[in-house]
Design a protein around this motif. Structure first.
Motif: not given
Length: 188
Positions: A147-148, A150-155
């Motif tokens: 679940e994390l 997309p967020e971690k990839q964006k970061e």
């Protein structure tokens, strides 16, 4: 189409940069900030005697293109190499001839050709040291189904973009990889 026709179809670097909507400012920052080392100018001038041209397969949303295109343009300027930009997503027929590892449409890809349209060198999408930086960053990501993710990839992309935009050592690594590849393919 042959490579001469692809070159003729391409846009100038000025038109490409003028039309950028995503990484224009970063591309201009790198182009302004990077300089070819004085000690290498003579070697690049020797390349100019080989009537090279380059087709750059790119897209302005690509962080690797943001890093590599301005350095290519500086090399091309010193070596008197004409550059034309081909947008990957509108020209998959060409892109699919230059897949990374036979499967990936990774960009940018620089196709150096002579005046007759013969391929002399293909370079891209990353210098070896930059590939290691990206691979190390990707290794820290959670699995794609997490679940994390997309967020971690964006970061991760934000960190890489910042590093590409500011780290002159990264610029130098790209330059050295490109220069060495050109010298080995054309002058030796």
């Amino acid at each position: 189409m042959n490579l001469n026709q692809w070159f003729d179809k391409g846009m100038t670097s000025e038109d490409y940069i003028k039309g950028m909507t995503v990484h224009k400012e970063n591309t201009v920052t790198i182009r302004t900030g990077f300089s070819v080392p004085e000690d290498d100018i003579e070697v690049l001038k020797q390349l100019g005697g080989h009537s090279l041209r380059v087709i750059a397969i790119t897209e302005d949303w690509c962080g690797d293109a943001m890093l590599n295109i301005p350095i290519l343009l500086k090399v091309a300027e010193e070596a008197n190499i004409e550059v034309r930009m081909i947008l990957r997503d509108e020209n998959l027929e060409l892109m699919d001839q230059y897949l990374t590892n036979g499967t990936s449409r990774a960009i940018p890809i620089f196709i150096f050709i002579d005046r007759d349209g013969n391929e002399k060198l293909v370079w891209g999408p990353r210098a070896p040291m930059v590939k290691k930086i990206v691979d190390d960053e990707r290794a820290k990501l959670p699995p794609k189904d997490h679940e994390l993710f997309p967020e971690k990839q964006k970061e991760m992309i934000q960190r890489l973009t910042s590093q590409y935009n500011k780290d002159e050592q990264v610029w130098q690594e790209v330059y050295e990889s490109l220069k060495t590849s050109l010298v080995q393919s054309v002058l030796m």
